[in-house]
Motif scaffolding. Structure first.
Motif, PDB file in Angstrom:
ATOM      1  N   MET A 231       1.373 -76.176  33.847  1.00 39.01           N
ATOM      2  CA  MET A 231       1.791 -75.937  35.221  1.00 39.01           C
ATOM      3  C   MET A 231       2.187 -74.479  35.440  1.00 39.01           C
ATOM      4  SD  MET A 231       4.079 -79.352  35.936  1.00 39.01           S
ATOM      5  CE  MET A 231       4.480 -78.755  37.575  1.00 39.01           C
ATOM      6  N   LEU A 232       2.448 -73.759  34.351  1.00 38.32           N
ATOM      7  CA  LEU A 232       2.900 -72.377  34.474  1.00 38.32           C
ATOM      8  C   LEU A 232       1.745 -71.386  34.465  1.00 38.32           C
ATOM      9  CD1 LEU A 232       5.868 -72.635  31.962  1.00 38.32           C
ATOM     10  CD2 LEU A 232       5.900 -72.997  34.430  1.00 38.32           C
ATOM     11  N   GLY A 233       0.511 -71.896  34.422  1.00 38.87           N
ATOM     12  CA  GLY A 233      -0.632 -70.998  34.344  1.00 38.87           C
ATOM     13  C   GLY A 233      -0.864 -70.473  32.943  1.00 38.87           C
ATOM     14  N   ILE A 234      -0.269 -71.119  31.947  1.00 37.76           N
ATOM     15  CA  ILE A 234      -0.408 -70.708  30.549  1.00 37.76           C
ATOM     16  C   ILE A 234      -0.941 -71.891  29.753  1.00 37.76           C
ATOM     17  CG2 ILE A 234       0.872 -70.076  28.459  1.00 37.76           C
ATOM     18  CD1 ILE A 234       2.730 -68.451  30.160  1.00 37.76           C
ATOM     19  N   ARG A 235      -1.870 -71.621  28.875  1.00 39.17           N
ATOM     20  CA  ARG A 235      -2.355 -72.657  27.947  1.00 39.17           C
ATOM     21  C   ARG A 235      -2.106 -72.181  26.528  1.00 39.17           C
ATOM     22  NH1 ARG A 235      -8.368 -71.977  27.062  1.00 39.17           N
ATOM     23  NH2 ARG A 235      -8.415 -74.247  26.902  1.00 39.17           N
ATOM     24  N   LEU A 236      -1.954 -73.145  25.648  1.00 41.98           N
ATOM     25  CA  LEU A 236      -1.637 -72.854  24.260  1.00 41.98           C
ATOM     26  C   LEU A 236      -2.826 -73.174  23.367  1.00 41.98           C
ATOM     27  CD1 LEU A 236       2.000 -74.255  23.917  1.00 41.98           C
ATOM     28  CD2 LEU A 236       1.265 -71.949  24.551  1.00 41.98           C
ATOM     29  N   LEU A 237      -3.063 -72.322  22.393  1.00 45.07           N
ATOM     30  CA  LEU A 237      -4.018 -72.578  21.317  1.00 45.07           C
ATOM     31  C   LEU A 237      -3.202 -72.763  20.041  1.00 45.07           C
ATOM     32  CD1 LEU A 237      -5.945 -71.436  23.450  1.00 45.07           C
ATOM     33  CD2 LEU A 237      -7.182 -70.273  21.605  1.00 45.07           C
ATOM     34  N   VAL A 238      -3.259 -73.949  19.482  1.00 44.48           N
ATOM     35  CA  VAL A 238      -2.565 -74.228  18.226  1.00 44.48           C
ATOM     36  C   VAL A 238      -3.602 -74.190  17.120  1.00 44.48           C
ATOM     37  CG1 VAL A 238      -1.135 -75.871  16.966  1.00 44.48           C
ATOM     38  CG2 VAL A 238      -0.889 -75.645  19.442  1.00 44.48           C
ATOM     39  N   PHE A 239      -3.307 -73.479  16.044  1.00 45.08           N
ATOM     40  CA  PHE A 239      -4.316 -73.277  15.010  1.00 45.08           C
ATOM     41  C   PHE A 239      -3.703 -73.449  13.625  1.00 45.08           C
ATOM     42  CE2 PHE A 239      -2.447 -69.222  16.060  1.00 45.08           C
ATOM     43  CZ  PHE A 239      -2.187 -68.630  14.833  1.00 45.08           C
ATOM     44  N   THR A 240      -4.569 -73.675  12.672  1.00 46.92           N
ATOM     45  CA  THR A 240      -4.163 -73.795  11.281  1.00 46.92           C
ATOM     46  C   THR A 240      -5.347 -73.470  10.396  1.00 46.92           C
ATOM     47  OG1 THR A 240      -3.158 -75.265   9.627  1.00 46.92           O
ATOM     48  CG2 THR A 240      -4.759 -76.246  11.105  1.00 46.92           C
ATOM     49  N   SER A 241      -5.112 -73.387   9.115  1.00 45.70           N
ATOM     50  CA  SER A 241      -6.195 -73.125   8.170  1.00 45.70           C
ATOM     51  C   SER A 241      -7.117 -74.336   8.068  1.00 45.70           C
ATOM     52  CB  SER A 241      -5.610 -72.802   6.789  1.00 45.70           C
ATOM     53  OG  SER A 241      -6.623 -72.793   5.806  1.00 45.70           O
ATOM     54  N   ARG A 242      -8.352 -74.095   7.661  1.00 42.90           N
ATOM     55  CA  ARG A 242      -9.308 -75.199   7.478  1.00 42.90           C
ATOM     56  C   ARG A 242      -9.016 -76.028   6.241  1.00 42.90           C
ATOM     57  NH1 ARG A 242     -15.596 -74.725   8.663  1.00 42.90           N
ATOM     58  NH2 ARG A 242     -15.374 -76.574   7.365  1.00 42.90           N
ATOM     59  N   GLU A 243      -8.014 -75.619   5.464  1.00 45.72           N
ATOM     60  CA  GLU A 243      -7.765 -76.311   4.207  1.00 45.72           C
ATOM     61  C   GLU A 243      -7.458 -77.787   4.421  1.00 45.72           C
ATOM     62  OE1 GLU A 243      -4.725 -74.281   2.119  1.00 45.72           O
ATOM     63  OE2 GLU A 243      -5.907 -72.464   1.770  1.00 45.72           O
ATOM     64  N   ASN A 244      -6.625 -78.104   5.413  1.00 43.98           N
ATOM     65  CA  ASN A 244      -6.289 -79.506   5.665  1.00 43.98           C
ATOM     66  C   ASN A 244      -7.525 -80.303   6.072  1.00 43.98           C
ATOM     67  OD1 ASN A 244      -3.581 -79.069   5.138  1.00 43.98           O
ATOM     68  ND2 ASN A 244      -3.088 -78.621   7.281  1.00 43.98           N
ATOM     69  N   LEU A 245      -8.336 -79.724   6.963  1.00 45.55           N
ATOM     70  CA  LEU A 245      -9.556 -80.401   7.410  1.00 45.55           C
ATOM     71  C   LEU A 245     -10.508 -80.634   6.246  1.00 45.55           C
ATOM     72  CD1 LEU A 245     -11.321 -81.355   9.857  1.00 45.55           C
ATOM     73  CD2 LEU A 245     -12.271 -79.044   9.884  1.00 45.55           C
ATOM     74  N   ASP A 246     -10.723 -79.595   5.437  1.00 44.44           N
ATOM     75  CA  ASP A 246     -11.650 -79.727   4.311  1.00 44.44           C
ATOM     76  C   ASP A 246     -11.113 -80.700   3.271  1.00 44.44           C
ATOM     77  OD1 ASP A 246     -13.278 -77.908   5.548  1.00 44.44           O
ATOM     78  OD2 ASP A 246     -12.537 -76.183   4.410  1.00 44.44           O
ATOM     79  N   ARG A 247      -9.786 -80.695   3.074  1.00 41.41           N
ATOM     80  CA  ARG A 247      -9.201 -81.617   2.100  1.00 41.41           C
ATOM     81  C   ARG A 247      -9.363 -83.061   2.549  1.00 41.41           C
ATOM     82  NH1 ARG A 247      -4.387 -80.181   2.679  1.00 41.41           N
ATOM     83  NH2 ARG A 247      -4.548 -78.345   1.335  1.00 41.41           N
ATOM     84  N   GLU A 248      -9.154 -83.333   3.835  1.00 41.69           N
ATOM     85  CA  GLU A 248      -9.322 -84.685   4.363  1.00 41.69           C
ATOM     86  C   GLU A 248     -10.783 -85.124   4.297  1.00 41.69           C
ATOM     87  OE1 GLU A 248      -7.909 -88.280   6.087  1.00 41.69           O
ATOM     88  OE2 GLU A 248      -6.890 -86.567   5.155  1.00 41.69           O
ATOM     89  N   ALA A 249     -11.691 -84.193   4.597  1.00 36.41           N
ATOM     90  CA  ALA A 249     -13.121 -84.523   4.529  1.00 36.41           C
ATOM     91  C   ALA A 249     -13.533 -84.829   3.093  1.00 36.41           C
ATOM     92  CB  ALA A 249     -13.947 -83.368   5.083  1.00 36.41           C
ATOM     93  N   ARG A 250     -13.030 -84.022   2.129  1.00 35.74           N
ATOM     94  CA  ARG A 250     -13.379 -84.289   0.722  1.00 35.74           C
ATOM     95  C   ARG A 250     -12.859 -85.641   0.275  1.00 35.74           C
ATOM     96  NH1 ARG A 250     -12.176 -78.712   0.168  1.00 35.74           N
ATOM     97  NH2 ARG A 250     -10.051 -79.214  -0.515  1.00 35.74           N
ATOM     98  N   ARG A 251     -11.680 -86.016   0.772  1.00 32.90           N
ATOM     99  CA  ARG A 251     -11.145 -87.330   0.409  1.00 32.90           C
ATOM    100  C   ARG A 251     -12.065 -88.446   0.899  1.00 32.90           C
ATOM    101  NH1 ARG A 251      -7.629 -91.238   2.323  1.00 32.90           N
ATOM    102  NH2 ARG A 251      -7.513 -90.265   4.379  1.00 32.90           N
ATOM    103  N   TRP A 252     -12.585 -88.274   2.121  1.00 30.89           N
ATOM    104  CA  TRP A 252     -13.517 -89.273   2.645  1.00 30.89           C
ATOM    105  C   TRP A 252     -14.866 -89.205   1.930  1.00 30.89           C
ATOM    106  CZ3 TRP A 252     -13.153 -93.387   5.765  1.00 30.89           C
ATOM    107  CH2 TRP A 252     -11.943 -93.567   6.428  1.00 30.89           C
ATOM    108  N   TYR A 253     -15.296 -87.999   1.549  1.00 33.63           N
ATOM    109  CA  TYR A 253     -16.545 -87.898   0.789  1.00 33.63           C
ATOM    110  C   TYR A 253     -16.433 -88.682  -0.511  1.00 33.63           C
ATOM    111  CZ  TYR A 253     -17.613 -83.902   3.830  1.00 33.63           C
ATOM    112  OH  TYR A 253     -17.856 -83.098   4.900  1.00 33.63           O
ATOM    113  N   LEU A 254     -15.289 -88.530  -1.189  1.00 34.15           N
ATOM    114  CA  LEU A 254     -15.100 -89.206  -2.469  1.00 34.15           C
ATOM    115  C   LEU A 254     -15.085 -90.718  -2.293  1.00 34.15           C
ATOM    116  CD1 LEU A 254     -14.518 -89.078  -5.490  1.00 34.15           C
ATOM    117  CD2 LEU A 254     -12.080 -88.850  -4.955  1.00 34.15           C
TER     118      LEU A 254
END
Length: 529
Positions: A231-254
């Motif tokens: 509502m304030l005319g501002i948007r947020l970009l929240v970011f993090t390293s790909r490590e969590n994403l890649d770790r979760e994907a590897r867990r599903w790959y296994l």
């Protein structure tokens, strides 16, 4: 190479182990690809949901901080700054002490007398301060470099000239991020306003992230959640390293890889076992044709009184262990292994051994035998049947040959063989009519006497099913071709009444009798006589 491929194709149907390995390899490849796709999708959805929750919390924290500053600004605006007296300064200090995030208060109108405790603020824009006007009308100015400087790192003011000095430290503290997460503030026009979080290299990469149509942007080393405008005319970009994403994907790959391997191994084992079982059936059937076949006989009855006119010979196979195999299992095996002609010949021999004297004693009674497509190509059964007819003194008309639509592969060759049988005095019946690929038009070119309507169409008589009109249509067309109609699968008296009303006079099904052994058949016929 072509010779090797040809040899492989010849080995596949006869080599269960090779076929099992091939099925296992193909299924493993497909399931691994599917597991990767599902793993990527689930990891993406999980990461997006985690970043969304963090985004919503951060946006709420920022909104609360901004609302507090706006409230302080409105509260300070209630003072009378038309004259800067000692009482005015006292009231300013009193209000400031009640404000959580405010260090200094200044009244610096563009025209008029300023009022403040300390020195006036210089031109902040000239000092590198970034400026953003909120939708609510207030103006924010900030400079990250002033976190350790001599001037306030965050300032909020309004058009009346009231300026409140705060610090970005409060905002960073309110919007504290977990380790390895960061946030970037974006104006409605896409301009980067402010960013902070750890690690620093990711912050720099996030600042260069292009706008995305998707909520989640996956870059070379970071994952960015693009929040909607606030509502304030501002948007947020929240970011993090790909490590969590890649770790979760590897867990599903296994997990997917292990599951795929187990399923592929199971499929390979089942294919190998099934093929070996079928091959054992073929070998056992080939060696037991003369002593392991049993015949059941299902009567064909005149409707409506139920008087038996003849029987259909139904072959069964008794294995060495006593198991009785259904024809749905071993007939396809016999067809695939070129045993079907020998099986038909054995059925003809056996039915004459069991019913030959009865047929001779009752010349009006008949028995029907099923022929396969191979029988219409290999006609050795004709000589065998003719010899048995002569031996037992049975008329050719008492042996009816049944063909199915599936056996009419070569319609011209089949017509020649059937014509030869009819010339010898046999009648020809088309079994399970309506379930194959032929039509009533074919019957005009085939030497056929009897048409047996499949059970599926008999079951639909008297119902509202889409196929309920098929049986009456078949009966009408068959009558136009002077064919005898037999209704298969008759199980209810209501079906008998409906069929008789259509002009059908012969029925076969459990309403009249289940398939009977030779002994039961002869006993029932003796009682009826």
């Amino acid at each position: 190479m072509q010779r090797q491929l040809g040899a492989l194709r010849r080995q596949l149907p006869t080599n269960p182990a090779l076929m099992g390995w091939l099925v296992a390899a193909l299924s493993l490849t497909l399931m691994l690809c599917l597991s990767k796709e599902l793993g990527d999708r689930y990891a993406r959805e999980t990461e997006q949901e985690a970043l969304r929750i963090l985004h919503d919390k951060t946006m709420q924290d920022f909104t609360t901080f901004r609302d507090t500053l706006s409230y302080d600004l409105r509260l300070m605006s209630t003072l009378d700054f038309s004259r800067c007296t000692a009482q005015t300064l006292k009231d300013m200090r009193k209000l400031r002490y009640s404000m959580l995030y405010i260090h200094e208060v200044r009244y610096q109108p563009q025209q008029g007398t300023p009022c403040m405790d300390g020195d006036p603020l210089p031109d902040l824009a000239a000092m590198g301060y970034r400026r953003h006007r909120l939708l609510s009308g207030e103006t924010l100015l900030w400079n990250v470099d002033q976190l350790r400087g001599n001037y306030p790192s965050l300032v909020i003011g309004n058009d009346k000239g009231i300026v409140l000095s705060s610090s970005l430290v409060y905002l960073i503290d309110r919007m504290s991020m977990p380790a390895h997460f960061g946030v970037l503030m974006i104006a409605a026009n896409g301009r980067r306003l402010l960013g902070f979080g750890q690690p620093e290299p990711l912050l720099e990469e996030a600042k260069t992230t292009p706008p995305s149509g998707d909520l989640l942007h996956i870059g070379p080393s970071l994952v960015v959640f693009h929040g909607p405008p606030g509502m304030l005319g501002i948007r947020l970009l929240v970011f993090t390293s790909r490590e969590n994403l890649d770790r979760e994907a590897r867990r599903w790959y296994l997990a997917g890889g292990v599951t795929s391997l187990l399923i592929a191994a199971l499929l390979g084992y089942l294919v190998t076992s099934t093929l070996r079982y079928r091959q054992s059936l073929e070998r056992e059937l080939a060696t037991s044709l003369e002593h392991a076949l049993e015949l059941d006989y299902q009567p064909l009855a005149e409707m409506p009184d139920g008087r038996w006119l003849g029987v259909e010979a139904l072959v069964r196979w008794r294995r060495r262990d006593g198991e009785r195999i259904s024809p749905e299992v071993f007939i396809p095996q016999a067809e695939n292994s070129a045993l079907i002609s020998k099986l038909t010949q054995q059925v003809i021999r056996q039915l004459f051994q069991e019913l030959g004297p009865t047929l001779r004693a009752r010349p009006e009674f008949y028995v029907s035998v099923n022929l396969s497509a191979e029988d219409l190509r290999n006609t050795e059964f004709i000589a065998i049947a003719n010899a048995l007819l002569q031996k037992y003194g049975v008329k050719p008309g008492q042996l009816v040959y049944e063909i199915t639509e599936r056996s009419l592969v070569d319609i011209h060759q089949a017509a020649d063989v059937l014509r030869q049988l009819r010339t010898a005095g046999h009648r020809i019946a088309v079994d399970d009519f309506g379930t194959g690929y032929s039509s009533l038009a074919y019957l005009q070119h085939l030497p056929v006497d009897i048409l047996k309507i499949d059970k599926a169409f008999i079951d639909s008589i008297g119902t509202h099913a889409a196929s309920c009109l098929v049986a009456p249509h078949i009966v009408h067309m068959a009558n136009a071709l002077n064919l005898i109609v037999v209704a298969e699968g008759v199980e209810k008296a209501s079906q008998v009444d409906a069929l008789v009303g259509l002009g059908v006079r012969i029925g076969q099904g459990w309403h009249f009798s289940k398939p009977l052994s030779k002994e039961s058949l002869l006993r029932r016929m003796a009682l009826a006589a």
